[in-house]
Design an enzyme around this catalytic site. Structure first.
Site, mmCIF file in Angstrom:
data_model
loop_
_atom_site.group_PDB
_atom_site.id
_atom_site.type_symbol
_atom_site.label_atom_id
_atom_site.label_comp_id
_atom_site.label_asym_id
_atom_site.label_seq_id
_atom_site.Cartn_x
_atom_site.Cartn_y
_atom_site.Cartn_z
ATOM 1 C CD GLU A 1 -2.892 -1.293 0.334
ATOM 2 O OE1 GLU A 1 -3.263 -0.227 -0.195
ATOM 3 O OE2 GLU A 1 -3.378 -2.402 0.030
ATOM 4 C CB CYS B 1 -1.480 7.586 1.401
ATOM 5 S SG CYS B 1 -3.033 6.878 1.968
HETATM 6 P P1 NAD Z 1 8.165 4.728 4.943
HETATM 7 O O1 NAD Z 1 8.228 3.924 3.710
HETATM 8 O O2 NAD Z 1 9.300 5.614 5.264
HETATM 9 O O3 NAD Z 1 7.968 3.807 6.224
HETATM 10 C C1 NAD Z 1 6.945 2.821 6.287
HETATM 11 C C2 NAD Z 1 7.391 1.696 7.186
HETATM 12 O O4 NAD Z 1 8.546 1.093 6.619
HETATM 13 C C3 NAD Z 1 7.769 2.112 8.600
HETATM 14 O O5 NAD Z 1 7.206 1.196 9.507
HETATM 15 C C4 NAD Z 1 9.274 2.022 8.617
HETATM 16 O O6 NAD Z 1 9.795 1.615 9.855
HETATM 17 C C5 NAD Z 1 9.574 0.945 7.590
HETATM 18 N N1 NAD Z 1 10.855 1.131 6.933
HETATM 19 C C6 NAD Z 1 11.517 2.292 6.698
HETATM 20 N N2 NAD Z 1 12.691 2.039 6.056
HETATM 21 C C7 NAD Z 1 12.753 0.693 5.879
HETATM 22 C C8 NAD Z 1 13.701 -0.174 5.291
HETATM 23 N N3 NAD Z 1 14.814 0.282 4.749
HETATM 24 N N4 NAD Z 1 13.424 -1.495 5.279
HETATM 25 C C9 NAD Z 1 12.289 -1.976 5.811
HETATM 26 N N5 NAD Z 1 11.363 -1.185 6.406
HETATM 27 C C10 NAD Z 1 11.588 0.130 6.438
HETATM 28 O O7 NAD Z 1 6.797 5.559 4.828
HETATM 29 P P2 NAD Z 1 6.203 6.616 5.825
HETATM 30 O O8 NAD Z 1 7.055 7.833 5.797
HETATM 31 O O9 NAD Z 1 5.901 5.999 7.137
HETATM 32 O O10 NAD Z 1 4.809 6.921 5.118
HETATM 33 C C11 NAD Z 1 4.697 7.805 4.051
HETATM 34 C C12 NAD Z 1 4.488 7.093 2.739
HETATM 35 O O11 NAD Z 1 3.542 6.072 2.878
HETATM 36 C C13 NAD Z 1 3.934 8.004 1.670
HETATM 37 O O12 NAD Z 1 4.522 7.678 0.439
HETATM 38 C C14 NAD Z 1 2.465 7.668 1.646
HETATM 39 O O13 NAD Z 1 1.823 7.961 0.442
HETATM 40 C C15 NAD Z 1 2.495 6.216 1.929
HETATM 41 N N6 NAD Z 1 1.255 5.783 2.529
HETATM 42 C C16 NAD Z 1 0.457 4.937 1.841
HETATM 43 C C17 NAD Z 1 -0.750 4.545 2.384
HETATM 44 C C18 NAD Z 1 -1.680 3.622 1.658
HETATM 45 O O14 NAD Z 1 -2.609 3.140 2.284
HETATM 46 N N7 NAD Z 1 -1.482 3.334 0.396
HETATM 47 C C19 NAD Z 1 -1.118 5.011 3.628
HETATM 48 C C20 NAD Z 1 -0.269 5.868 4.305
HETATM 49 C C21 NAD Z 1 0.928 6.236 3.751
#
Ligand code: NAD
Length: 452
Positions: free
Chosen positions: A207, A241
Site C-alpha cells: 500500500e 496518502c
Molecule cells: P516509509 O516507507 O518511510 O515507512 C513505512 C514503514 O517502513 C515504517 O514502519 C518504517 O519503519 C519501515 N521502513 C523504513 N525504512 C525501511 C527499510 N529500509 N526497510 C524496511 N522497512 C523500512 O513511509 P512513511 O514515511 O511511514 O509513510 C509515508 C508514505 O507512505 C507516503 O509515500 C504515503 O503515500 C504512503 N502511505 C500509503 C498509504 C496507503 O494506504 N497506500 C497510507 C499511508 C501512507
C-alpha cells in the site's frame, strides 16, 4: 522474533485461530482495548504530531470501530464455501471456493495514521483466521510505545504480537519466514520489502503512495469543489496518502477557484497549535517540505515555524512539472495549482508521471468524467470529492503500478488475507468416458463438439 513466529505458526497450525467464535472474540478484544484506552491514544497522537481528539476519532478510531463492526457482521457469510457453476466437461460435480487463512502475517505500518494503518489490515487478517505480528512506524514513537503496551497486555502473542523496529531492524524482520507481508509506506521502501520477500517467494501486499492529481473542469461547482479539496488536502496537514497532491484547473475558472480555495482555508482557521491543524511529523519531513516551498511561487500562505514544526496551508502557482515540488509526492500542506487550456494536454501531463494512488475529478459533465476515468490509471478516487472513497468499505482500497499492489477494506481485506482454494467435488454416479484410452477418432469428434 523467531520464537514469536514459531509460536504463532504452531498456534496457527493447531487451528486455534480458525473458528468463527475465535475470530469474533479477538476482534471484540481489539475493539474493547481501543475503546477503553481512547484517551491515552488521543494523547499519544497529540504528543507525536499535535493531532486533535476530533481527528483521532474521525480518521483513526471511528474508522477502526466501523471496520470491526462491519467485518463481524459479514464474517459468517464470508467464511462459507462459495458455490460456482461447473462446466460441461466436469459434469456431474459441484464446484466451490473455500477461503483459507494464509498463516503468519507481518503488517508494517506508516506514521501518518499510525493506529489505523497498522490495525485496519490487522482486523482483516484476524477475521480471516491468521496470526499477526504488527510493526508500527518508529516515526510516531508515542503511538508505537502505547500500542506495544496494549497489545502485550491484552493479546496472546501467539495470535497477535507487536514488535518495534527501525529501518535496519525491519530489514531483519523481512528475512524471516512469513506467509504474507502487508506493507504500508513509501514506494521507495516498498521496493525494499518486495525484494526481500521475493527471496523467499513470500506474497506481499504493498500500500504505497504517489502524486494524486485533482482535475477541476469549468463545469464544476467551484465553491463546493474548493471546499472539499481544501478539506482533503489539509487534513492531517497534508500528510495523507490519498490527499490531492496537486490541482490542474481549467484556465477559465483558475482565478475564481484560487479565490474560493483561499476563502475556504481562511474559514477553516488552520493555525499552529490549533485543534484544526496538526504538525509536520518530524524535522526531517519539515526540512524536506520547506525545500519544496519556493517562496517566489507562493500564492497564499507560506508561513513556517521550525520550532513548532508548522507549515501554513500553502497554495503555489506558476508551478511547472519541472519544479522540485512536482518531482516527488509532497505529503504535506503545499498545494500546487496549475492551469490548463486543453483537457487532453492536462491528461497527457498527468499520464507522464507514475500511476498515482488516487485521482479526483471535479466536473458536472458526464462526458468529461467518462473520458478522465478511462484515460487515467490510478488506484481509486472520487468524482466531486476527495479522500472519502476510502471510507466506503464496499470499495477495495489499494494502488496500481508504483502506487501499490493488492487492495483491502471490508470483504476485500478478508480476501486479501485469505487463500481462495478452488475445489471440484466430483460425483460418482456418472463417468464421461471421453478422456480415457483408447483415444479413438469418435471420441475426438465428441471432444471437438464440446471444446470449441
Ligand atoms: P516509509 O516507507 O518511510 O515507512 C513505512 C514503514 O517502513 C515504517 O514502519 C518504517 O519503519 C519501515 N521502513 C523504513 N525504512 C525501511 C527499510 N529500509 N526497510 C524496511 N522497512 C523500512 O513511509 P512513511 O514515511 O511511514 O509513510 C509515508 C508514505 O507512505 C507516503 O509515500 C504515503 O503515500 C504512503 N502511505 C500509503 C498509504 C496507503 O494506504 N497506500 C497510507 C499511508 C501512507
Amino acid at each position: 522474533m523467531e520464537t514469536v513466529i514459531n509460536h504463532q505458526r504452531a498456534y496457527f497450525l493447531d487451528k486455534n485461530t480458525w473458528s468463527l467464535e475465535r475470530r469474533c472474540a479477538v476482534l471484540n478484544d481489539l475493539k474493547n482495548t481501543l475503546k477503553s484506552n481512547e484517551n491515552r491514544i488521543e494523547d499519544a497522537l497529540k504528543a507525536d504530531f499535535g493531532k486533535s481528539a476530533f481527528e483521532t476519532y474521525t480518521t483513526e478510531l471511528g474508522m477502526l470501530y466501523e471496520e470491526i463492526s462491519r467485518t463481524k457482521r459479514g464474517l459468517r457469510k464470508w467464511m462459507k464455501p462459495k458455490p460456482v457453476a461447473t462446466n460441461l466437461v466436469n459434469w456431474p460435480a459441484q464446484s466451490y471456493i473455500l477461503t483459507e487463512p494464509l498463516g503468519v502475517n507481518l503488517i508494517i505500518g506508516a506514521w501518518n495514521y499510525p493506529v489505523l494503518l497498522l490495525l485496519q489490515p490487522a482486523v482483516s487478517a484476524l477475521a480471516a483466521g491468521n496470526t499477526v505480528v504488527l510493526k508500527p512506524s518508529e516515526n510516531a514513537p508515542h503511538v508505537a510505545a502505547l500500542l506495544q503496551e496494549l497489545i502485550d497486555q491484552n493479546f496472546d502473542p501467539a495470535h497477535l504480537a507487536l514488535v518495534q523496529a527501525d529501518a535496519s531492524g525491519t530489514e531483519k524482520l523481512l528475512a524471516l519466514p512469513w506467509d504474507h507481508i502487508f506493507f504500508t509506506g513509501s514506494t521507495h521502501v516498498g521496493k525494499i520489502v518486495y525484494q526481500a520477500a521475493a527471496k523467499q517467494l513470500i506474497p506481499v501486499t504493498l500500500e504505497l503512495g504517489g502524486k494524486s492529481p485533482a482535475i477541476v473542469t469549468p463545469s464544476c461547482d467551484v465553491k463546493l469543489s474548493a471546499k472539499r479539496l481544501v478539506w482533503g488536502k489539509f487534513l492531517n496537514a497534508g500528510q495523507t496518502c490519498v490527499a490531492p497532491d496537486y490541482v490542474m484547473v481549467h484556465e477559465s475558472i483558475r482565478v475564481l477557484f484560487l479565490k474560493a480555495c483561499t476563502a475556504e482555508i481562511e474559514k477553516a482557521q488552520y493555525c499552529s497549535g490549533s485543534h484544526n491543524y496538526c504538525q509536520i511529523i518530524n524535522d526531517r519531513h519539515w526540512d524536506r517540505l520547506v525545500k519544496l516551498l519556493d517562496p517566489d511561487k507562493v500564492f497564499y500562505g507560506g508561513t513556517i515555524d521550525q520550532q513548532k514544526r508548522f507549515i501554513q496551508p500553502t497554495i503555489m502557482t506558476g508551478v511547472t512539472f519541472d519544479d522540485p515540488v512536482m518531482q516527488e509526492e509532497i505529503f504535506g500542506p503545499l498545494l500546487p495549482v496549475m492551469g490548463y487550456q486543453n483537457l487532453d494536454d492536462a491528461l497527457a501531463s498527468i499520464k507522464a508521471l507514475e500511476k498515482p494512488l488516487a485521482a479526483y475529478i471535479f466536473s458536472s459533465r458526464k462526458d468529461e468524467v467518462r473520458k478522465i476515468l478511462s484515460d487515467l490509471s490510478f488506484g481509486g478516487g472520487a468524482v466531486n470529492d476527495v479522500v472519502m472513497h476510502l471510507t466506503n468499505p464496499n470499495l477495495p482500497f489499494g494502488g496500481v503500478g508504483q502506487s501499490g499492489q493488492g487492495a483491502y477494506h471490508g470483504h476485500y481485506g478478508y480476501l486479501r488475507f485469505s487463500h481462495q482454494k478452488s475445489i471440484l467435488h466430483k460425483n460418482n454416479w456418472f463417468e464421461l468416458p471421453l478422456k480415457y484410452a483408447p483415444l479413438t477418432a469418435k471420441k475426438l469428434k465428441w471432444i471437438k463438439k464440446i471444446l470449441k
